[in-house]
Design a protein around this motif. Structure first.
Motif, mmCIF file in Angstrom:
data_model
loop_
_atom_site.group_PDB
_atom_site.id
_atom_site.type_symbol
_atom_site.label_atom_id
_atom_site.label_comp_id
_atom_site.label_asym_id
_atom_site.label_seq_id
_atom_site.Cartn_x
_atom_site.Cartn_y
_atom_site.Cartn_z
ATOM 1 N N SER A 126 -5.308 -39.716 97.306
ATOM 2 C CA SER A 126 -5.013 -40.791 96.350
ATOM 3 C C SER A 126 -5.071 -42.169 96.998
ATOM 4 O O SER A 126 -5.198 -43.173 96.294
ATOM 5 C CB SER A 126 -3.642 -40.584 95.709
ATOM 6 N N THR A 127 -4.967 -42.231 98.318
ATOM 7 C CA THR A 127 -4.885 -43.543 98.981
ATOM 8 C C THR A 127 -5.910 -43.725 100.095
ATOM 9 O O THR A 127 -6.038 -44.830 100.628
ATOM 10 C CB THR A 127 -3.490 -43.726 99.628
ATOM 11 N N GLY A 128 -6.589 -42.654 100.488
ATOM 12 C CA GLY A 128 -7.534 -42.758 101.593
ATOM 13 C C GLY A 128 -6.863 -42.950 102.935
ATOM 14 O O GLY A 128 -7.443 -43.553 103.842
ATOM 15 N N VAL A 129 -5.649 -42.450 103.066
ATOM 16 C CA VAL A 129 -4.907 -42.592 104.323
ATOM 17 C C VAL A 129 -4.924 -41.280 105.100
ATOM 18 O O VAL A 129 -4.623 -40.222 104.554
ATOM 19 C CB VAL A 129 -3.450 -43.029 104.048
ATOM 20 N N ARG A 130 -5.254 -41.391 106.392
ATOM 21 C CA ARG A 130 -5.178 -40.258 107.303
ATOM 22 C C ARG A 130 -3.865 -40.367 108.073
ATOM 23 O O ARG A 130 -3.532 -41.426 108.610
ATOM 24 C CB ARG A 130 -6.373 -40.318 108.267
ATOM 25 N N GLN A 131 -3.110 -39.282 108.087
ATOM 26 C CA GLN A 131 -1.846 -39.292 108.826
ATOM 27 C C GLN A 131 -2.119 -39.097 110.306
ATOM 28 O O GLN A 131 -2.553 -38.019 110.714
ATOM 29 C CB GLN A 131 -0.940 -38.166 108.310
ATOM 30 N N SER A 162 -18.670 -50.162 106.875
ATOM 31 C CA SER A 162 -19.296 -51.420 107.304
ATOM 32 C C SER A 162 -20.023 -52.084 106.145
ATOM 33 O O SER A 162 -19.970 -53.313 105.971
ATOM 34 C CB SER A 162 -20.302 -51.159 108.436
ATOM 35 N N GLY A 163 -20.691 -51.281 105.360
ATOM 36 C CA GLY A 163 -21.447 -51.811 104.236
ATOM 37 C C GLY A 163 -20.554 -52.470 103.199
ATOM 38 O O GLY A 163 -20.803 -53.608 102.783
ATOM 39 N N VAL A 164 -19.518 -51.802 102.779
ATOM 40 C CA VAL A 164 -18.670 -52.390 101.730
ATOM 41 C C VAL A 164 -17.920 -53.601 102.272
ATOM 42 O O VAL A 164 -17.706 -54.589 101.550
ATOM 43 C CB VAL A 164 -17.698 -51.366 101.082
ATOM 44 N N GLU A 165 -17.538 -53.561 103.546
ATOM 45 C CA GLU A 165 -16.862 -54.737 104.116
ATOM 46 C C GLU A 165 -17.809 -55.928 104.206
ATOM 47 O O GLU A 165 -17.402 -57.072 103.939
ATOM 48 C CB GLU A 165 -16.247 -54.376 105.477
ATOM 49 N N ALA A 166 -19.067 -55.656 104.538
ATOM 50 C CA ALA A 166 -20.043 -56.745 104.582
ATOM 51 C C ALA A 166 -20.288 -57.343 103.198
ATOM 52 O O ALA A 166 -20.699 -58.504 103.071
ATOM 53 C CB ALA A 166 -21.362 -56.239 105.175
ATOM 54 N N MET A 167 -20.021 -56.551 102.183
ATOM 55 C CA MET A 167 -20.166 -57.038 100.802
ATOM 56 C C MET A 167 -18.935 -57.841 100.364
ATOM 57 O O MET A 167 -18.837 -58.232 99.191
ATOM 58 C CB MET A 167 -20.377 -55.854 99.854
ATOM 59 N N GLY A 168 -18.004 -58.036 101.257
ATOM 60 C CA GLY A 168 -16.813 -58.809 100.914
ATOM 61 C C GLY A 168 -15.716 -57.969 100.294
ATOM 62 O O GLY A 168 -14.729 -58.509 99.776
ATOM 63 N N LEU A 169 -15.864 -56.670 100.353
ATOM 64 C CA LEU A 169 -14.827 -55.799 99.803
ATOM 65 C C LEU A 169 -13.870 -55.387 100.928
ATOM 66 O O LEU A 169 -14.212 -55.421 102.110
ATOM 67 C CB LEU A 169 -15.461 -54.555 99.177
ATOM 68 N N GLU A 170 -12.693 -54.956 100.511
ATOM 69 C CA GLU A 170 -11.647 -54.675 101.479
ATOM 70 C C GLU A 170 -11.213 -53.210 101.384
ATOM 71 O O GLU A 170 -10.949 -52.719 100.286
ATOM 72 C CB GLU A 170 -10.457 -55.592 101.157
ATOM 73 N N LEU A 171 -11.150 -52.549 102.515
ATOM 74 C CA LEU A 171 -10.612 -51.190 102.503
ATOM 75 C C LEU A 171 -9.092 -51.242 102.480
ATOM 76 O O LEU A 171 -8.475 -52.053 103.180
ATOM 77 C CB LEU A 171 -11.102 -50.385 103.727
ATOM 78 N N GLU A 172 -8.502 -50.361 101.686
ATOM 79 C CA GLU A 172 -7.050 -50.356 101.514
ATOM 80 C C GLU A 172 -6.324 -50.037 102.833
ATOM 81 O O GLU A 172 -5.459 -50.800 103.248
ATOM 82 C CB GLU A 172 -6.680 -49.359 100.408
ATOM 83 N N PRO A 173 -6.645 -48.954 103.501
ATOM 84 C CA PRO A 173 -5.847 -48.640 104.691
ATOM 85 C C PRO A 173 -6.350 -49.380 105.930
ATOM 86 O O PRO A 173 -7.509 -49.785 106.011
ATOM 87 C CB PRO A 173 -6.061 -47.131 104.877
#
Lengths: 393, 393
Positions: free
Chosen positions: A151-156, A290-301
């Motif tokens: 649900s959050t894309g978080v790895r423990q 890398s691709g989505v960050e280069a598009m100016g998007l932010e990863l949640e975790p």
């Protein structure tokens, strides 16, 4: 219904599945599912069961004898673990940092257990210090955590530290590895996890219907010495042991075709090599990131607990999650998903799982997503994603 | 397991499945299972769910809104019915005349219920007078009966009489139709059955993994007004209602491929026509029955409650059940089964189900069985079976 309904030939759309699962299924696995069945008690099927169990042990990195596919989807394996390990009146410690910790709590209550919590915000992992405090405060009998929170894309991270704390308090540890098994580093034995369950339709790229579960001897000893039987007959591991163990006694009709599929999906894991498979997921998902960050998007975790198999990307200003999701489905036959619970409307969930974790899918996703964001008027400049992804590979 | 196990290509033997299930699967259904998946929340899958539910209603002969495939094998649908309809402290009346009445009792206890019995010997149906007496003595809240007892080959006649008795005592009726749905006359609405469940791998000739369940409004009203939630989260029908009902809200990942298969298997039912399908089972199984009787073998149940889909044949003197079963498997790639429980070692169970209910299979079975009995030294003269079967068609 009195008259036969007029239902035509099965012609679902040909989607590229880059959501939280099911993931794209390898053609060899699909073909395995069209194999004519043998009986669930046939000696030939017993051999197939043995092989599937061996392959599951390899994927889980375990020598656990009690390693088997549960006859249902991932939630069935989850309830098999929790419903058998939590006895009425016992206490289970569960996390609050995602949707599936909440489901653990619900299942523990149904099993007759008390639930206590270790807190962390949605989008962050558990802090071992908080787990230690929760153990000191509540002395739980069972501790559940989510290794890969879909649900959050978080790895423990720090799993061995978590299991050490639990075992020093004589508690058993149940790990939700639904979205990590077969795609993200997971070492059941080395990390001293007592029980772990998964779904086949994530990083194993197998259709849902038979779901991996493994228990070590400590966990199985507890199951076999319960004072009262588990509250589900279907998911009673002491009965399933009769079928999947040495006896091979009839309990219920195994989903033969789903076992065929799981066996083939696990053969693909073995052929690739489990460590190589983890590396592929990191590499391909890294390009996606890398691709989505280069598009100016932010990863949640944060990077420290980024989960390669499930990328939670913040919805940018100017668009809605459903607007983009629908656009991708309608224009590109491409599935991604939105958030759940606390993150509903806040994130996209982009899977990079199993047979879906390929460079071609990264290029396709970034191209389609750039078009969607551009067409729908997002406040980002979506150019440059592909180049950044390519550079990262 | 440290190193990848060497597991070869999937090459199960090519069995003819004439046991108690799984039955032979139609090639169209196998092919449907190799269809690439869509997501379980995809609008296209919602349409497929609707169609599958309509087709299930047709097969069950019901207008029940709450008609759906449960994500598991037949026992999961069974526990969904019993675990949701029996509340803690309530009483369930179950039959003693076969293996699956015993399973009902076990599931009712796990649900927190008390169990009372209506007695009949294994191999005979329930007598309505005994059901009436049991109701008068125990006033149960739920009454379960087995329409088609897979362990004994007994068809329960007089179902409308049984449901009348139950309803006059304000009890709900749960019917086990595992081995009747799609092969033996079953009329859920006309017979006033409140809840019925089945397995897909019997007369529907579909691989196991998604299992039919139907509940009328009275049954669903009870489920939705329970004081405490059902003891299984996975099988909680009030939650499944959110997914299979109008809302289509996420509960668990549906076994997409198994739904594809069930839809295709049910399309075959609709194309043939349900009444024509019942007639085919009677005709083909009648030939089988004539054949084995002409060979000097005896069917366990009386003609009045013979179950066409599952023929329980007494093991003749001079041979053992396992000797014959192994011979047929080893020499003919043919699966039949032995007895369970009280009839262990006493009977063969020969299925005549779905795509398996064909004249060619009767001829093959009788030929192979005659050879086995002859070769193994049974005290019967197995000649004449084929001729008798042919005459009966």
């Amino acid at each position: 219904m009195e008259n036969p309904p007029g239902v035509g030939e099965l012609t679902p759309p040909d989607r590229t599945l880059l959501g939280p699962g099911p993931s794209p299924v390898h053609p060899r696995v699909l073909r395995a599912m069209s194999t004519p069945l043998v009986g669930h008690l046939d000696p030939a099927f017993v051999d197939i069961m043995d092989e599937t169990q061996d392959l599951l042990r390899y994927a889980f990195r375990t020598e656990n004898e009690w390693t088997l596919p549960v006859s249902g989807t991932g939630s069935a394996a989850m309830e098999a673990a929790i419903g058998n390990l939590v006895e009425p009146g016992e206490t289970m410690l569960v996390p609050t940092n995602g949707y599936f910790g909440g489901r653990m709590a619900e299942m523990a209550r149904r099993a007759g257990g008390e639930v206590v919590h270790v807190d962390a915000p949605w989008g962050e992992p558990l802090d071992p210090a908080d787990v230690q405090d929760a153990f000191d405060a509540h002395q739980p009998d069972v501790f559940g955590f989510v290794h890969a929170e879909t649900s959050t894309g978080v790895r423990q991270p720090q799993v061995p530290e978590l299991t050490r704390i639990a075992h020093s308090h004589d508690a058993l540890v149940v790990a939700d590895t639904v979205t990590s098994l077969g795609g993200v580093e997971l070492r059941v034995d080395d990390w001293n996890i007592d029980a772990a369950y998964a779904g086949p339709q994530k990083c194993l790229s197998c259709p849902p219907g038979a779901s991996p579960l493994t228990l070590n001897d400590d966990a199985m000893d507890k199951v076999l010495s319960r004072d009262t039987p588990s509250r589900s007959w279907y998911l009673d591991l002491s009965l399933l042991e009769g079928y999947w163990g040495d006896e091979r006694a009839y309990h219920h009709t195994a989903p033969v075709t789903n076992v065929y599929a799981l066996r083939e999906a696990l053969r693909l894991v073995a052929e690739e090599g489990i460590e190589e498979r983890w590396a592929r997921h990191r590499r391909v998902a890294g390009a996606l990131k890398s691709g989505v960050e280069a598009m100016g998007l932010e990863l949640e975790p944060d990077d420290d607990y980024w989960l390669p198999s499930l990328n939670a990307v913040r919805v940018p200003d100017g668009v809605t999650d459903t607007g983009v999701i629908d656009y991708l489905r309608d224009h590109y036959d491409l599935e991604i998903a939105g958030g759940l619970g606390d993150l509903d409307g806040e994130i996209f969930r982009i899977g990079c799982m199993g047979h879906g974790a390929r460079e071609k899918n990264v290029a396709f996703l970034l191209t389609a997503l750039a078009d969607a964001l551009d067409s729908l008027g997002a406040d980002v400049d979506p150019a440059g994603g592909i180049d950044a992804a390519r550079d990262s590979l």
